[in-house]
Scaffold this motif. Structure first.
Motif, PDB file in Angstrom:
ATOM      1  N   TRP A 299      -3.248   5.180 -11.557  1.00  0.00           N
ATOM      2  CA  TRP A 299      -3.352   4.096 -10.721  1.00  0.00           C
ATOM      3  C   TRP A 299      -3.111   2.800 -11.577  1.00  0.00           C
TER       4      TRP A 299
ATOM      5  N   TYR B  40       1.962   6.261  -7.266  1.00  0.00           N
ATOM      6  CA  TYR B  40       0.794   7.145  -7.598  1.00  0.00           C
ATOM      7  C   TYR B  40       1.204   8.517  -7.714  1.00  0.00           C
TER       8      TYR B  40
ATOM      9  N   GLU C  31       3.735  11.945   4.594  1.00  0.00           N
ATOM     10  CA  GLU C  31       4.444  10.944   4.964  1.00  0.00           C
ATOM     11  C   GLU C  31       4.873  11.139   6.391  1.00  0.00           C
TER      12      GLU C  31
ATOM     13  N   ASN D 217       0.872  -1.211  -0.055  1.00  0.00           N
ATOM     14  CA  ASN D 217      -0.046   0.083   0.013  1.00  0.00           C
ATOM     15  C   ASN D 217       0.816   1.281  -0.116  1.00  0.00           C
ATOM     16  N   TYR D 218       1.933   1.147   0.692  1.00  0.00           N
ATOM     17  CA  TYR D 218       2.730   2.419   0.999  1.00  0.00           C
ATOM     18  C   TYR D 218       3.305   2.494  -0.595  1.00  0.00           C
TER      19      TYR D 218
ATOM     20  N   LYS E 172       1.105   4.004  -2.895  1.00  0.00           N
ATOM     21  CA  LYS E 172       0.901   5.549  -2.803  1.00  0.00           C
ATOM     22  C   LYS E 172       1.806   6.366  -3.474  1.00  0.00           C
TER      23      LYS E 172
END
Length: 174
Positions: free
Chosen positions: A32, A26, A130, A19-20, A23
């Motif tokens: 995406w 992206y 972040e 997931n990190y 992101k």
């Protein structure tokens, strides 16, 4: 035996960091499907070159650096340039609809950040989204901490210009 260990490391890395990394990808490429492809390529390369990881830094930092490099390669590629040209023709009607949808303050700010040039966008994302320190950002991007500070200052100035018609608390204190 090494392949079994590589399989386990890959599964663990994918569970912890997918997931990190998605992101991050992206935020670089703004697409995406392309971000998903890039992250998949990063994990594939990690699996293939598992033995080369020397653990001088954390696995997250190593995978992040690989993701950033893949994103930069993608942004230089013909595939990306061709996509921008075709999207510019098809996005005319989408832009009108998006202006109505993106009235929410958070979406406007995120959109403005995505409009920044890559070198400013990446420091803003790492520092503000972040919540990494200046030194951590410098380490990830392989630049000096003073360069990070300069880019943050320039990015805030660019955002002030883009968002001059809005009252943004975060920008008023600068």
């Amino acid at each position: 035996m090494d392949r079994i260990l590589a399989d386990q490391k890959l599964r663990l890395a994918m569970n912890e960091h997918s997931n990190y990394l998605l992101k991050i990808a992206y935020l670089y490429v703004k697409d995406w499907p392309a971000a998903e492809d890039i992250v998949q390529d990063v994990f594939l390369k990690f699996y293939q070159e598992f033995e080369r990881f020397e653990e001088r830094s954390s696995l997250k930092t190593y995978l992040t650096r690989m993701t950033i490099n893949k994103c930069k390669d993608y942004l230089k590629s013909w595939r990306y340039r061709k996509q921008i040209i075709t999207n510019s023709f098809s996005n005319q009607t989408k832009k009108a609809r998006n202006r109505i949808i993106e009235q929410d303050e958070k979406l406007e700010l995120a959109d403005s950040v995505l409009q920044l040039p890559l070198k400013y966008r990446e420091v803003v994302v790492y520092f503000y989204f972040e919540e990494l320190s200046v030194l951590e950002v410098a380490h990830i991007l392989s630049i000096s901490d003073n360069t990070v500070k300069t880019r943050l200052r320039k990015a805030r100035a660019l955002l002030k210009i883009q968002l001059k018609d809005h009252q943004w608390e975060v920008l008023l204190d600068e």
